[in-house]
Design a protein around this motif. Structure first.
Motif, PDB file in Angstrom:
ATOM      1  N   UNK B 110       0.626  -1.256  -0.003  1.00  0.00           N
ATOM      2  CA  UNK B 110       0.080  -0.058   0.049  1.00  0.00           C
ATOM      3  C   UNK B 110       0.886   1.083  -0.006  1.00  0.00           C
ATOM      4  N   UNK B 113       2.557   1.790  -3.402  1.00  0.00           N
ATOM      5  CA  UNK B 113       1.478   2.188  -4.250  1.00  0.00           C
ATOM      6  C   UNK B 113       1.203   4.021  -4.007  1.00  0.00           C
ATOM      7  N   UNK B 114       0.976   3.980  -2.890  1.00  0.00           N
ATOM      8  CA  UNK B 114       0.489   5.515  -2.534  1.00  0.00           C
ATOM      9  C   UNK B 114       1.485   6.474  -2.863  1.00  0.00           C
ATOM     10  N   UNK B 117       2.687   6.866  -6.460  1.00  0.00           N
ATOM     11  CA  UNK B 117       1.903   7.796  -7.260  1.00  0.00           C
ATOM     12  C   UNK B 117       1.723   9.153  -6.786  1.00  0.00           C
TER      13      UNK B 117
END
Lengths: 669, 220
Positions: B110, B113-114, B117
């Protein structure tokens, strides 16, 4: 002028901690009220001078306080000068009254520090020239008055009143905050000059109007936001009740006028529909509520709601005429509303002082426990009667003039072009007429049951005349009622700069007219002469009195009241407040309050007394306030679980919230 | 910047995450403390490498603080506390090792991904660093949530703080004041929590925080 006014406010603000330091010494009361009397008189003079266009002094100033990039803008223009007069007239008379009344205060330490602060806050609201200072002063005013409401905090009812008041005041400030936020726009320039220069879009302006109506209206006591007012106003000490009812509601009206007439730019015609409808409903509901009361101070507080309705009707008419381009008619309506602001502050203060004197000499607020006070307190009774006549809008006193002017504006409604207004304004006029008539009935009840007849309790029988300071304040206000009623032209001319600034037109000059007549539009249409009416009343009254004394006996006789041939020693058999209101309750109460009369007749032979119980429901409270309160209660009950979690569960909650937010971010990006 | 510097930084930050995950399944307190000391050691190495790469000598101070305080003093102190409390043989687990490891892996994914991005424009080294730092923070939190023993909660908190230091050093231009204040706040927290441990222990004869809830009489 602004500098001198600010010195006055500064003195009031300094006086608050001084009052704390003085504490409970016996000299604290005369010192505090004496200083506030002097300072408010000075501020009132500044207001009058500014209203008459005294130039040569600075009218605006920016102090390096508040938001660093904004500062505190303060300014006296015509509108604030007028409200400065209203605020400080009320403040000065209340201080004079309290010089006597305040001696009966049991806990002066809870009243004295907040009283000057409260006066300072109201002055600052009127002087503020940017949204930030305005809101700070507004909230300061709310908080100080809240502290005064709960001054007698041992009484559970007062605590509840304070709680409801605090909630409503915060809610009102919140909506005003939003209104100013919208007005300031994305640039966020909160100075009133910048707001005035920006022109908001139609939708935004409408939203601001509604927010201002809610925010200022909740402080003024507009139905259905009035719920706190009849609880809070009577709970405070009487001089503060008079200030809250007579002055603070007017400061709220000031806030509304400032936003809607000054800052918001050109009005739309349908805004006035909203204001008119709310004003009409407020006037009628206020007086109906008042009729159902038998607590003297609460009755007066509900009457404030009615008068706020009348003022809002005037403001609504002014908006309507302004939107349609009839500036001369708008000037009439606005002047009528502002004159009623002044008049109401005068007679409502007077009536609250009278109620306070009754309270301090008998210890009773409930009219059903009073009666016959005219014999024990003749002077108080007389000035209270003057106040009653004035608030009932009877000529030749001041209440009549402003309501008559409002009616004159209503009679101009055929000149309006939109059909909605053409239909609504006469209906509002009918509500206004109804509330004026019911107000008269209400004050016949208030005066009759309190001061006439026989005393119903021991306390009422042993009442004593109030002290000379309190009496001086009341006599001054009663005289002002008469002066403003007989010579209204002076006051209307003084209001001309206000309507000129806000509308761009003014009422015709009244000063040069013969016999001190006032003419709202043109002489051919309508005119009123308070002086002639006054002279006629005095002459016919004297004539009738002297004729009776001449032709009959002029000896003073005291005999039993008419008793239908059945002399009854108990004063409880007199007409009571609720029996006086019964016919009106039966006509309106079944619809408006779902009033029911439950009679309990004992069976034949039983020795128990028969009972008549009247059940009145406040439908507005039931429909609007109770559901919200229930919802909050249920929600807090559910959330209460959160109070008792283990440490690890709290950590888990924080962790889960963090992960959830990150997930949202991951998906949404 | 050559690929070697990037690779080494990547390796060290990645090892920090790895050690964090290792901490998750240490159910004996001694082992946990040892892994925590390793965690602090890797952090010190990583910070020192950043100091070398960014040519920022003050970061060496940070690395030294991490090495002395976190890799030596705090583990030793906690070691002694455990011995004095007599809980070195306790085994504690709230959630099983399997689910915890799965959750930890999910959290690392997680945060990757965060962070990758959100920080598309940032310098690649800082990006990777931030992503790893967030993973370390989240794993520390997870550890605090899944443990019942107060000592292991303290260790979870300390490893969380290590993640913060990693993030702070990865971003260029972070002043030393911030790091020092973070370090000191952790030290104070450590002292306060240590005192609390003894107080709890005095009163309840255990450092299992559930005892507090039982004592409070609420639903535990």
């Amino acid at each position: 002028m602004i500098i001198e006014a600010l010195y006055g406010v500064a003195v009031l603000l300094v006086l608050a901690p001084v009052a704390v330091a003085l504490g409970a010494t016996s000299r604290a009361t005369p010192i505090v009220y004496g200083v506030t009397l002097v300072v408010t008189l000075m501020l009132g003079v500044i207001g009058v001078a500014s209203l008459y266009g005294e130039t040569g002094h600075a009218t605006s100033v920016t102090l390096p306080l508040g938001l660093p990039w904004l500062g505190a803008h303060l300014r006296i223009d015509a509108l604030s000068a007028f409200f400065l007069v209203v605020v400080n007239l009320g403040g000065a008379t209340a201080s004079l009254y309290a010089l006597g009344y305040g001696r009966h205060e049991e806990t002066p330490g809870r009243v004295l520090p907040f009283y000057p602060a409260y006066l300072a806050a109201m002055n600052l609201v009127v002087l503020a020239n940017d949204a930030f200072s305005f809101l700070v002063a507004w909230e300061f005013m709310s908080l100080t008055s809240w502290a005064l409401v709960i001054a007698h905090h041992r009484d559970q009812e007062n605590m509840r009143a304070g709680y409801v008041y605090l909630l409503m005041a915060s809610f009102g400030t919140l909506t005003l905050l939003l209104a100013f936020g919208l007005l300031a726009g994305a640039g966020g320039n909160y100075a009133f000059d910048a707001i005035r220069a920006a022109h908001p879009s139609a939708a935004l302006a409408a939203l601001v109007l509604i927010l201002a109506l809610i925010g200022a209206g909740s402080k003024a006591g507009v139905v259905p936001l009035h719920a706190w007012l009849p609880l809070a106003h009577p709970a405070a000490p009487s001089q503060v009740s008079a200030l809250m009812s007579g002055v603070m509601t007017k400061v709220a009206v000031y806030g509304f006028v400032r936003i809607v007439f000054d800052l918001l730019g050109a009005p739309q015609w349908w805004w006035s529909m909203l204001v008119l409808a709310i004003g009409g409903i407020t006037a009628a509901m206020g007086v109906l509520y008042a009729l159902m009361q038998h607590d003297l101070k609460r009755l007066l507080a509900y009457h404030t709601v009615e008068n706020i309705g009348i003022i809002f009707i005037g403001l609504g008419l002014a908006l309507a005429f302004k939107a349609e381009g009839l500036e001369w008619a708008a000037a009439l309506a606005l002047t009528a509303a502002l004159f009623h602001v002044f008049n109401h502050s005068v007679f409502k203060s007077l009536l609250f002082f009278g109620a306070g004197s009754v309270l301090s000499s008998t210890g009773e607020r409930d009219m059903e426990h009073l009666g016959g006070l005219i014999h024990r307190m003749p002077q108080t009774a007389f000035v209270f009667l003057v106040g009653c006549v004035a608030i009932s809008a009877l000529p030749p006193l001041n209440g009549f003039v402003s309501e008559w002017l409002t009616f004159q504006a209503i009679l101009l409604s055929p000149q309006l072009s939109s059909w909605g207004l053409k239909l609504l304004v006469p209906a509002v006029g009918a509500l206004l007429a109804l509330s004026a008539a019911l107000a008269a009935a209400c004050f016949v009840k208030a005066f009759g049951v309190t001061f006439l007849g026989r005393p119903r309790t021991e306390a009422a029988a042993k009442a004593e005349e109030t002290d000379s300071n309190s009496l001086a304040a009341m006599v001054f206000l009663a005289a002002l009622c008469l002066v403003a009623g007989v010579l209204p032209g002076i006051f209307l001319d003084a209001l001309a700069p206000v309507s000129h600034a806000l509308i761009g037109a003014r009422m015709p000059h009244q000063a040069g007219l013969q016999w001190l007549t006032i003419v709202p539009i043109a002489e051919s249409r309508s005119s009123y002469n308070g002086l002639l009416v006054f002279l006629f009343v005095v002459m016919s009254g004297t004539l009738a009195a002297s004729a009776i004394h001449r032709l009959a006996s002029d000896k003073l006789r005291r005999g039993p009241a008419w008793d239908c041939g059945y002399p009854d020693p108990s004063p409880a058999t007199q007409y009571t407040a609720s029996s006086f209101a019964q016919p009106i309750r039966r006509v309106y109460g079944t619809l408006v309050f779902r009033a029911r009369e439950i009679g309990e007749m004992p069976p034949p032979g039983a020795m128990t007394p028969a009972k008549l119980h009247v059940d009145i429901r406040d439908l507005i409270w039931d429909a609007a306030y109770a559901p919200i309160a229930n919802l909050i209660a249920v929600a807090t009950e559910k959330l209460n679980v959160l109070q008792f979690l283990t440490i690890r569960r709290y950590l888990t909650l924080v962790f889960a919230a963090l992960v959830l937010l990150l997930l949202v971010l991951a998906i949404w990006q | 910047m050559g690929t070697l510097t990037f690779d080494v930084a990547h390796l060290l930050a990645g090892s920090l995450v790895l050690v964090s995950v290792m901490m998750l399944y240490q159910d004996r307190l001694y082992a946990l403390l040892n892994v925590y000391a390793l965690h602090a050691l890797v952090l010190a190495a990583s910070v020192a490498w950043q100091a070398f790469v960014q040519d920022a000598p003050h970061l060496y101070v940070t690395a030294a603080i991490a090495l002395i305080f976190k890799a030596v003093i705090i583990p030793v102190a906690l070691h002694r506390i455990i011995v004095r409390l007599g809980i070195h043989r306790q085994i504690e687990n709230v959630v099983g090792v399997g689910p915890t490891m799965l959750l930890g892996m999910g959290l690392v994914a997680l945060s990757m991904v965060v962070m990758l991005r959100v920080t598309t424009e940032a310098d690649p080294l800082a990006r990777e660093d931030l992503a790893f730092a967030l993973s370390v923070v989240l794993l520390g939190l997870l550890m605090m949530v899944t443990r019942r023993n107060a000592v292991s909660q303290v260790v979870g908190f300390m490893s969380l703080e290590n993640g913060l230091v990693l993030a702070a050093t990865g971003a260029k231009g972070m002043p030393l004041v911030v790091e020092i204040s973070v370090a000191f706040s952790v030290l104070i927290a450590f002292i306060v929590i240590g005192i609390f441990l003894f107080r709890i222990r005095e009163r309840f004869d255990t450092v299992d925080v559930q005892a507090l809830d039982r004592f409070r009489g609420e639903r535990g």
